[in-house]
Design a protein around this motif. Structure first.
Motif, mmCIF file in Angstrom:
data_model
loop_
_atom_site.group_PDB
_atom_site.id
_atom_site.type_symbol
_atom_site.label_atom_id
_atom_site.label_comp_id
_atom_site.label_asym_id
_atom_site.label_seq_id
_atom_site.Cartn_x
_atom_site.Cartn_y
_atom_site.Cartn_z
ATOM 1 N N GLU A 176 -7.770 -0.198 -4.566
ATOM 2 C CA GLU A 176 -7.374 -1.467 -5.175
ATOM 3 C C GLU A 176 -8.041 -2.589 -4.407
ATOM 4 N N VAL A 177 -8.537 -3.593 -5.129
ATOM 5 C CA VAL A 177 -9.155 -4.759 -4.505
ATOM 6 C C VAL A 177 -8.199 -5.941 -4.631
ATOM 7 N N TYR A 178 -8.032 -6.663 -3.533
ATOM 8 C CA TYR A 178 -7.198 -7.866 -3.481
ATOM 9 C C TYR A 178 -8.062 -9.050 -3.034
ATOM 10 N N SER A 179 -7.624 -10.246 -3.350
ATOM 11 C CA SER A 179 -8.406 -11.432 -3.003
ATOM 12 C C SER A 179 -8.460 -11.687 -1.502
ATOM 13 N N SER A 180 -7.451 -11.187 -0.782
ATOM 14 C CA SER A 180 -7.378 -11.445 0.666
ATOM 15 C C SER A 180 -6.522 -10.385 1.336
ATOM 16 N N LEU A 181 -6.611 -10.346 2.655
ATOM 17 C CA LEU A 181 -5.797 -9.416 3.432
ATOM 18 C C LEU A 181 -4.314 -9.743 3.281
ATOM 19 N N SER A 182 -3.985 -11.021 3.262
ATOM 20 C CA SER A 182 -2.576 -11.407 3.133
ATOM 21 C C SER A 182 -2.016 -11.001 1.770
ATOM 22 N N GLU A 183 -2.845 -11.077 0.747
ATOM 23 C CA GLU A 183 -2.412 -10.649 -0.589
ATOM 24 C C GLU A 183 -2.186 -9.136 -0.623
ATOM 25 N N ALA A 184 -3.074 -8.392 0.029
ATOM 26 C CA ALA A 184 -2.947 -6.927 0.049
ATOM 27 C C ALA A 184 -1.711 -6.475 0.807
ATOM 28 N N THR A 185 -1.487 -7.057 1.972
ATOM 29 C CA THR A 185 -0.370 -6.609 2.806
ATOM 30 C C THR A 185 0.974 -7.156 2.343
ATOM 31 N N ALA A 186 0.953 -7.999 1.323
ATOM 32 C CA ALA A 186 2.190 -8.418 0.659
ATOM 33 C C ALA A 186 2.396 -7.628 -0.641
ATOM 34 N N ALA A 187 1.483 -6.637 -0.879
ATOM 35 C CA ALA A 187 1.493 -5.880 -2.139
ATOM 36 C C ALA A 187 1.495 -6.853 -3.311
ATOM 37 N N GLY A 188 0.591 -7.842 -3.224
ATOM 38 C CA GLY A 188 0.545 -8.926 -4.202
ATOM 39 C C GLY A 188 -0.314 -8.617 -5.399
ATOM 40 N N LYS A 189 -0.981 -9.664 -5.913
ATOM 41 C CA LYS A 189 -1.764 -9.542 -7.141
ATOM 42 C C LYS A 189 -3.034 -8.720 -6.899
ATOM 43 N N ILE A 190 -3.228 -7.701 -7.722
ATOM 44 C CA ILE A 190 -4.388 -6.820 -7.616
ATOM 45 C C ILE A 190 -5.536 -7.385 -8.452
ATOM 46 N N SER A 191 -6.715 -7.501 -7.857
ATOM 47 C CA SER A 191 -7.887 -7.997 -8.571
ATOM 48 C C SER A 191 -8.563 -6.899 -9.389
ATOM 49 N N ALA A 192 -8.536 -5.676 -8.884
ATOM 50 C CA ALA A 192 -9.141 -4.546 -9.587
ATOM 51 C C ALA A 192 -8.551 -3.248 -9.063
ATOM 52 N N THR A 193 -8.375 -2.280 -9.950
ATOM 53 C CA THR A 193 -7.935 -0.938 -9.579
ATOM 54 C C THR A 193 -8.942 0.052 -10.144
ATOM 55 N N SER A 194 -9.504 0.895 -9.293
ATOM 56 C CA SER A 194 -10.511 1.822 -9.802
ATOM 57 C C SER A 194 -10.538 3.095 -8.946
ATOM 58 N N GLN A 195 -11.532 3.929 -9.221
ATOM 59 C CA GLN A 195 -11.694 5.183 -8.492
ATOM 60 C C GLN A 195 -13.175 5.442 -8.240
ATOM 61 N N LEU A 196 -13.457 5.988 -7.081
ATOM 62 C CA LEU A 196 -14.806 6.389 -6.698
ATOM 63 C C LEU A 196 -14.948 7.879 -6.979
ATOM 64 N N ALA A 197 -16.041 8.276 -7.617
ATOM 65 C CA ALA A 197 -16.324 9.681 -7.882
ATOM 66 C C ALA A 197 -17.269 10.221 -6.817
ATOM 67 N N LEU A 198 -16.997 11.423 -6.352
ATOM 68 C CA LEU A 198 -17.830 12.045 -5.330
ATOM 69 C C LEU A 198 -18.873 12.955 -5.984
ATOM 70 N N PRO A 199 -20.127 12.910 -5.532
ATOM 71 C CA PRO A 199 -21.200 13.687 -6.159
ATOM 72 C C PRO A 199 -20.994 15.199 -6.028
ATOM 73 N N ALA A 200 -21.445 15.912 -7.051
ATOM 74 C CA ALA A 200 -21.215 17.361 -7.132
ATOM 75 C C ALA A 200 -21.833 18.121 -5.965
ATOM 76 N N GLU A 201 -23.049 17.745 -5.558
ATOM 77 C CA GLU A 201 -23.739 18.498 -4.502
ATOM 78 C C GLU A 201 -22.948 18.490 -3.202
ATOM 79 N N ALA A 202 -22.430 17.322 -2.819
ATOM 80 C CA ALA A 202 -21.639 17.229 -1.591
ATOM 81 C C ALA A 202 -20.322 17.991 -1.740
ATOM 82 N N CYS A 203 -19.699 17.870 -2.898
ATOM 83 C CA CYS A 203 -18.427 18.582 -3.131
ATOM 84 C C CYS A 203 -18.619 20.086 -2.989
ATOM 85 N N THR A 204 -19.667 20.611 -3.583
ATOM 86 C CA THR A 204 -19.936 22.048 -3.525
ATOM 87 C C THR A 204 -20.124 22.507 -2.089
ATOM 88 N N ALA A 205 -20.856 21.735 -1.298
ATOM 89 C CA ALA A 205 -21.099 22.097 0.102
ATOM 90 C C ALA A 205 -19.808 22.054 0.919
#
Length: 207
Positions: free
Chosen positions: A125-154
């Motif tokens: 989750e991305v927040y506008s600032s550290l204070s916003e994040a640590t107050a569990a405040g307004k979220i700017s974006a929520t997403s997920q990172l995908a890990l590449p297949a070659e590294a996963c297999t290894a």
């Protein structure tokens, strides 16, 4: 640049939206996610992974220094701290960092396992600032990172990742219920490293 696709935080966010809220706890701002903090003492074992996210203003394609990222993922056995069985009192593989002048946040953690029904991934989750994040405040974006297949297999051929290779073989970026809309074209990390020295995953995040 394009904005990062908005994705579900899933059932195990730990941000107060579904049960526990780790964001307001002292100790959540950290770069090393391998150990639990506070009264918890657990350590996540696995192949070392450094995660670098560069947070950018999508409209201007410029860094967003001071923006904060809350990052979390499962352990090598596919379990989420705070939620799963014997690790409900642990909080490893979770942490918050503020972006530096280049918009970069860096976390040291372990390569997550693959559990049934999902392509290997990391939540954030991305927040506008550290204070916003640590107050569990307004979220700017929520997403997920995908890990590449070659590294996963290894990684999943090494000890400690029991079941991950089989789970990986049963899914793909094209069929995963989060990434299948575009095969993670904006969320697939650039990967370097190996199982002996550890990996680094990098991703630009437009918000």
């Amino acid at each position: 640049m394009d904005e990062i696709p908005e994705e579900t935080a899933g059932p195990f966010p730990g941000d107060g939206s579904n049960g526990p809220n780790v964001l307001t706890e002292s100790g959540i701002v950290r770069s090393d996610l391998t150990k639990s903090f506070g009264t918890a003492t657990g350590v996540a074992e696995g192949i070392p992974l450094t995660v670098q996210l560069v947070v950018l203003d999508a409209a201007k394609d410029t860094p967003l220094p001071g923006a904060a990222v809350y990052l979390w993922h499962c352990d090598a056995q596919g379990r989420y701290s705070l939620y799963d069985g014997e690790i409900t009192k642990e909080n490893y593989c979770r942490g918050v960092q503020a972006a530096d002048a280049a918009g970069t946040v860096t976390f040291t953690t372990i390569f997550p396992g693959a559990y049934q029904g999902r392509w290997p991934h990391i939540h954030f989750e991305v927040y506008s600032s550290l204070s916003e994040a640590t107050a569990a405040g307004k979220i700017s974006a929520t997403s997920q990172l995908a890990l590449p297949a070659e590294a996963c297999t290894a990684v999943y051929a090494t000890d400690g990742y029991d079941g991950s290779a089989q789970n990986l073989s049963r899914t793909s970026l094209q069929t995963d219920n989060v990434f299948r809309d575009d095969a993670a074209v904006h969320q697939l990390a650039t990967m370097s490293g190996d199982v002996k020295t550890g990996y680094t995953a990098r991703l630009a995040v437009g918000v």
